[in-house]
Design an enzyme around this catalytic site. Sequence first.
Site, mmCIF file in Angstrom:
data_model
loop_
_atom_site.group_PDB
_atom_site.id
_atom_site.type_symbol
_atom_site.label_atom_id
_atom_site.label_comp_id
_atom_site.label_asym_id
_atom_site.label_seq_id
_atom_site.Cartn_x
_atom_site.Cartn_y
_atom_site.Cartn_z
ATOM 1 N N LYS A 96 23.717 -3.444 2.043
ATOM 2 C CA LYS A 96 21.977 -3.241 4.099
ATOM 3 C C LYS A 96 22.450 -4.304 4.333
ATOM 4 O O LYS A 96 22.463 -5.404 4.283
ATOM 5 C CB LYS A 96 20.829 -2.922 3.404
ATOM 6 C CG LYS A 96 19.891 -2.762 4.666
ATOM 7 C CD LYS A 96 18.867 -3.167 4.373
ATOM 8 C CE LYS A 96 17.971 -3.598 5.927
ATOM 9 N NZ LYS A 96 16.672 -4.087 5.588
ATOM 10 N N GLY A 157 8.708 -6.227 10.255
ATOM 11 C CA GLY A 157 6.991 -6.908 9.597
ATOM 12 C C GLY A 157 5.905 -6.588 11.001
ATOM 13 O O GLY A 157 5.398 -6.989 10.904
ATOM 14 N N ALA A 184 11.735 -0.231 8.299
ATOM 15 C CA ALA A 184 11.502 -1.563 9.121
ATOM 16 C C ALA A 184 10.131 -1.059 9.966
ATOM 17 O O ALA A 184 10.103 0.164 10.635
ATOM 18 C CB ALA A 184 12.124 -1.926 10.308
ATOM 19 N N GLY A 185 8.870 -1.552 9.843
ATOM 20 C CA GLY A 185 8.414 -1.466 10.969
ATOM 21 C C GLY A 185 7.484 -0.844 10.241
ATOM 22 O O GLY A 185 5.745 -0.813 10.961
ATOM 23 N N ASN A 206 8.926 -2.676 3.060
ATOM 24 C CA ASN A 206 9.345 -5.308 2.110
ATOM 25 C C ASN A 206 7.376 -5.514 2.625
ATOM 26 O O ASN A 206 6.881 -5.214 1.748
ATOM 27 C CB ASN A 206 9.837 -5.373 2.540
ATOM 28 C CG ASN A 206 9.829 -6.630 1.807
ATOM 29 O OD1 ASN A 206 8.695 -7.480 0.972
ATOM 30 N ND2 ASN A 206 10.946 -7.587 1.679
ATOM 31 N N THR A 207 7.322 -5.948 4.353
ATOM 32 C CA THR A 207 5.954 -6.603 4.687
ATOM 33 C C THR A 207 4.555 -5.706 3.993
ATOM 34 O O THR A 207 2.808 -6.678 3.872
ATOM 35 C CB THR A 207 6.470 -6.719 5.775
ATOM 36 O OG1 THR A 207 7.803 -7.770 5.951
ATOM 37 C CG2 THR A 207 4.561 -7.661 5.885
#
Lengths: 256, 331
Positions: A96, A157, A184-185, A206-207
Site C-alpha cells: 500500500k 484519522g 482513510a477518513g 484503522n483509527t
Amino acid sequence: MTLFYGTELSSRLMLGTAQYPSPEILMDAVRRAGAGVVTVSLRREAAGSRAGHAFWELIRTLGVPVLPNTAGCHTAREAVTTAHMAREVFGTDWIKLEVIGESDTLQPDMFALVDAARILVEDGFKVFPYMTEDLVGAERLLRAGCEVLMPWGAPIGSGKGLNNLFGLRALRAHFPDVPMVVDAGIGVPSHAAQAMELGYDAVLINTAVAKAGDPAEMARAFAMAVEAGRMAYVADPMEMRDMAVPSTPVIGQAVL
Amino acid sequence: MAAQTAFSGGAGPSVLVRGAGVSGLTAAVTLAERGARVHVHESGPRIGSGASWQAGGMLAPWCEAESAPKDVTEQSLASLDWWDAHVPGVIRNGTLVLAPARDVGEVARFGRRTSHFSTIGEAEVAELEPDLADRFSRALFFAGEGHVDPRDALRALATRLVGLGGQITCDVPVNAGTAGYDWVVDCTGIAARDQMADMRGVRGEMLLLRCPDVTLHRPVRMLHPRIPIYIVPRADHVYMVGATMIESENAGPMTLRSMVEMLGAVYALHPAFGEAEILETGTGLRPSYPDNMPAVRRDGRHIHINGMYRHGFLLSPVRAADAADIVFGNA
C-alpha cells in the site's frame, strides 16, 4: 467477485493494525471482523534491524493476508525504500503506497505517488496507491501499472466519512472495472456502508476501530456495515427523486 | 555461591532477585519486609539500568484507563499509598489533562473513557497551574493521582532494601549462577525476551528539559490525535517529556522525527519552553506481553515478574506482592 491482483479476499473489510490498546485486542478485532486483509506499517528504523520482529510475528499468526504500507513517507524515494524493506520482511509483493504531501491533512502527494508507483511496478510490486479522488491522478496511476486504486474518504484519522461524494461517484463511474478501496477518513460504520453502496469494492479502516472504546465490537459493527452496503449495491438500489412516488399505486383506485 | 547467600539476620527464605529496575527493587523490598533474605543481581553498572530509568513516574490509575484494561486501574489503586509509604518525594497534586483548542474533542473522548476527574474551565486551570492561564479553556483534573521521580524512587528503594538487610550487586554477568538460593525472582525486563516466547519490546523515547521560565506542579497530559505527550515536573524546573510508543525493538537513539514532534507539542503547551535546555534524550524498550498487562509467572522455584509495558511504577508494587505471596506460600 472482485480480484485484487488476482486474489479474491474473504472479506471486503481491510483493517489497519496501528494504535490498538494491545496486540491481544488487535487480534481479537481482526478475528471478530473477519477482516480480508490487514495492513501493517513499517517504520524504517524498525525495518533496518528487523526490530519490529515480535509485533510482525503476531500479525503473521493471524493468518490474514498482509498488506504492508509505507505510512509516514514524504518522498517517492523514501516510499520505494520502505516498500523494498516491507517485501523482504513480509514476503509479499503487495504494497500500500502512501506518499504524504501535506502534513496537516496528510493528503497524498499525487505527483510523487505516480513516480513511486511507476518505479515499484517496474520492480515487480503490486501497488495499492493511497490517493485523492482525483480522476486525472487515477488515470496516471493506472497508466503507471497500478491495478487497484485507494481513494481517501477524508483525511487519515479524521473520521469525517466521505467528504466528496460527487468525486467518489465520478471516480467509480470512470473506472468501473478497477478494484477500488475507500481508504482513510471513515469514522463510523454508516460511512463504510455508504462507500460500499457507491460500488466501492472494499474499505480500509484503522483509527475508527483501534480508538473505539471496544475495538473488537466496533470491528464487528464495521464488518456488518460493509456486508450490508455491498449487498445493497449488488441488489441495485432505487434512484433518488425530488418528488414523492406513492408506494401504493393510485391508478385504478375508485374515483369518488 | 554459598557465601553470597550467607545473610545476617532472620531465617526466612533466601531469594535471588535478578534485575534492579522498578520490578526488581519493589519485589526485593516487599520480600525483605516479609522476612526473606534478599540478594539483588543487576547486570548493568548501576540500579535502574533498563527501562525504569526512562519512566515518567506517573502514578495515574484513573488516567491509564483511557487505553489500558480496567484491571490496570483496579489493581493499581493502592500503588500511590505504597509508594508514599516507601519512598520520599511522592507528590500528590493530581494530573491535568488538556488539549490544544482544535483538538478539544480529544478531552471529551478522554473523559468518556475515564473516571474520577472533574471537568474544569479556564479559571480553574489558571488556579492549578498559573503558567497555563489563558491558554486552555477546558481540562480534566484527576485530583487523586500523583507522581514520583523514578530515579530518586529507585535509589530510595535500594537504600531501604539495604536497611532491611538486603544486598545489591551490580555488574553481575547475565549468566551468573543461581544455585544456593531458595527462590529466584527474575525481573530483568526486556533482557528476558529470549526466555519468554510471547514477549516483545515497545520502543519509547523521552526527553529531559530544564526550563526555569515555566513552573508546573503536576503531570500534564496534552492530548493530540497524532502526538499525545505528557510532561512530568521534576525538581529544579526539570521536566520529563514522554513518550513515544513504537512497535519496534530498536533501542537506538531517539529519531529526529520523534524529537521534533514531542518538542513541538511541548512548545504548544507553553512557548516559554522554547528557551528550555535539552538535558537528555533517552530510549527504552518496554517489556510487553500480548495483552500489555504485567504478569507474574512461576516455573518451580523461578518466578518471573515481567511485561510491565508502560505500567512499571503503577503496577510493580502489586506484582511484587503477588510474587511474595508465592514465596511465602500464600498464593
